[in-house]
Scaffold this motif. Structure first.
Motif, PDB file in Angstrom:
ATOM      1  N   LEU A  49       0.739  -1.316  -0.012  1.00 44.13           N
ATOM      2  CA  LEU A  49      -0.118   0.049   0.052  1.00 44.13           C
ATOM      3  C   LEU A  49       1.057   1.300  -0.070  1.00 44.13           C
ATOM      4  O   LEU A  49       0.532   2.118  -0.791  1.00 44.13           O
ATOM      5  CB  LEU A  49      -0.815  -0.058   1.154  1.00 44.13           C
ATOM      6  CG  LEU A  49      -2.019   1.153   1.230  1.00 44.13           C
ATOM      7  CD1 LEU A  49      -2.823   1.185  -0.026  1.00 44.13           C
ATOM      8  CD2 LEU A  49      -2.822   1.035   2.433  1.00 44.13           C
ATOM      9  N   PRO A  50       1.761   1.413   0.939  1.00 45.98           N
ATOM     10  CA  PRO A  50       2.677   2.701   0.849  1.00 45.98           C
ATOM     11  C   PRO A  50       3.223   2.953  -0.578  1.00 45.98           C
ATOM     12  O   PRO A  50       3.315   4.195  -1.112  1.00 45.98           O
ATOM     13  CB  PRO A  50       3.720   2.066   1.822  1.00 45.98           C
ATOM     14  CG  PRO A  50       3.247   1.546   2.733  1.00 45.98           C
ATOM     15  CD  PRO A  50       2.534   0.598   1.947  1.00 45.98           C
ATOM     16  N   ARG A  51       3.700   1.900  -1.357  1.00 45.60           N
ATOM     17  CA  ARG A  51       4.354   2.031  -2.777  1.00 45.60           C
ATOM     18  C   ARG A  51       3.183   2.245  -3.479  1.00 45.60           C
ATOM     19  O   ARG A  51       3.533   3.195  -4.507  1.00 45.60           O
ATOM     20  CB  ARG A  51       5.004   0.675  -3.170  1.00 45.60           C
ATOM     21  CG  ARG A  51       5.966   0.405  -2.432  1.00 45.60           C
ATOM     22  CD  ARG A  51       6.384  -0.093  -1.303  1.00 45.60           C
ATOM     23  NE  ARG A  51       7.985  -0.138  -0.936  1.00 45.60           N
ATOM     24  CZ  ARG A  51       8.189  -0.514   0.498  1.00 45.60           C
ATOM     25  NH1 ARG A  51       7.286  -0.911   1.322  1.00 45.60           N
ATOM     26  NH2 ARG A  51       9.466  -0.701   0.606  1.00 45.60           N
ATOM     27  N   LEU A  52       1.985   1.813  -3.319  1.00 46.78           N
ATOM     28  CA  LEU A  52       0.942   2.389  -4.381  1.00 46.78           C
ATOM     29  C   LEU A  52       0.678   3.534  -4.338  1.00 46.78           C
ATOM     30  O   LEU A  52       0.432   4.465  -4.929  1.00 46.78           O
ATOM     31  CB  LEU A  52      -0.360   1.249  -4.199  1.00 46.78           C
ATOM     32  CG  LEU A  52      -1.559   1.918  -4.764  1.00 46.78           C
ATOM     33  CD1 LEU A  52      -1.380   1.528  -6.236  1.00 46.78           C
ATOM     34  CD2 LEU A  52      -2.868   1.168  -3.992  1.00 46.78           C
ATOM     35  N   LEU A  53       0.541   4.181  -2.849  1.00 51.67           N
ATOM     36  CA  LEU A  53      -0.036   5.499  -2.569  1.00 51.67           C
ATOM     37  C   LEU A  53       1.073   6.538  -2.970  1.00 51.67           C
ATOM     38  O   LEU A  53       0.833   7.823  -2.948  1.00 51.67           O
ATOM     39  CB  LEU A  53      -0.276   5.476  -1.058  1.00 51.67           C
ATOM     40  CG  LEU A  53      -1.380   4.919  -0.635  1.00 51.67           C
ATOM     41  CD1 LEU A  53      -1.576   5.053   0.946  1.00 51.67           C
ATOM     42  CD2 LEU A  53      -2.513   5.421  -1.330  1.00 51.67           C
ATOM     43  N   ALA A  54       2.400   6.133  -3.350  1.00 48.59           N
ATOM     44  CA  ALA A  54       3.117   6.967  -3.697  1.00 48.59           C
ATOM     45  C   ALA A  54       3.045   7.652  -5.217  1.00 48.59           C
ATOM     46  O   ALA A  54       3.472   8.549  -5.446  1.00 48.59           O
ATOM     47  CB  ALA A  54       4.725   6.094  -3.787  1.00 48.59           C
TER      48      ALA A  54
END
Length: 246
Positions: A40-45
């Motif tokens: 999720l953190p990579r997606l939200l970047a």
């Protein structure tokens, strides 16, 4: 069709890399495939949680689905009136994950569309064909077709004749390759080697191979070499941040 690798580790994430997670885009449609640990953190970047149009989960192991739960939390808590997110997965795969939160909190945030492996259906602009592949839990490999292009993804799998069907003439095959060329006995029948991937990719006539689900901190070059022994096309490892246009 554009595929962005958000993560490709097996089992657990590290400080700089996530588990399985892939964003597939076509005509502005965002399909998130296998949102595992730390995806999720990579997606939200690069993508808002509310820009995800659908999710496909190959099977219920947490390194392939755990970050679906916080994705749904974001959508439920920041825009409770937003349309429910379609989530495609083999029947029963997400029962435990979707039950861990406060009762009712995320219920309206998703539209669970369970299927039996072997089913075919539409996901936005994509035609999805699925195959049941051997793993400890029910696993559905998927081939996505749009605009005359084909992207195939295995999920986690042991040896199966269906792998050649799945990968047949795929423009890009994203294949689980937890080990390079030798599979420990405890994983027999449930996981794959890069060498095996190379052989069935060649038989299927796939154009390009990305190897994923490698153990953290292994040497990627050994996996590329192992797959290349049986496959003469381009072979890479699915590193976080890699973008492939198909």
């Amino acid at each position: 069709m554009r595929i962005t690798i958000l993560g490709g580790h097996a089992a657990y994430p590290t400080v700089d890399a996530a588990c399985s997670g892939y964003l597939v885009e076509r005509d502005g449609f965002h399909l998130l495939v296998d949102p595992g640990y730390a995806v999720l953190p990579r997606l939200l970047a690069g993508t808002s949680a509310h820009d995800v149009d659908a999710v496909y989960v190959s099977h219920g192991h947490p390194d392939h689905c755990a970050d679906l739960q916080p994705l749904l939390r974001i959508r439920a808590l920041t825009d409770p009136d937003a349309p429910a997110l379609p989530v495609f997965t083999p029947r029963g795969s997400l029962d435990r994950l979707l039950a861990i939160d406060e009762p009712g909190l995320i219920d309206a945030s998703y539209d669970l569309r369970e299927f039996e492996p072997g089913a075919e259906f539409e996901i936005g602009p994509f035609r999805a064909a699925t195959w049941g592949l051997p793993h400890w839990l029910p696993n559905a490999g998927v081939r996505l077709t749009a605009g005359g292009r084909m992207f195939a993804y295995t999920g986690d799998t042991g040896p199966s004749p269906h792998l050649v069907e799945l990968a047949r003439e795929a423009d890009l095959l994203l294949a689980e390759a937890t080990f390079a060329d030798e599979l420990p006995a405890r994983y027999a029948g449930n996981l794959s080697t890069a060498a095996e991937v190379g052989r069935y990719a060649a038989e299927a006539g796939a154009a390009r191979v990305l190897l994923t689900h490698l153990w953290p901190r292994v040497e990627p070059a050994a996996f590329v070499t192992a797959a290349g022994a049986g496959f003469t096309g381009p072979v890479e490892v699915a590193e976080s941040g890699l973008v492939v246009d198909v």
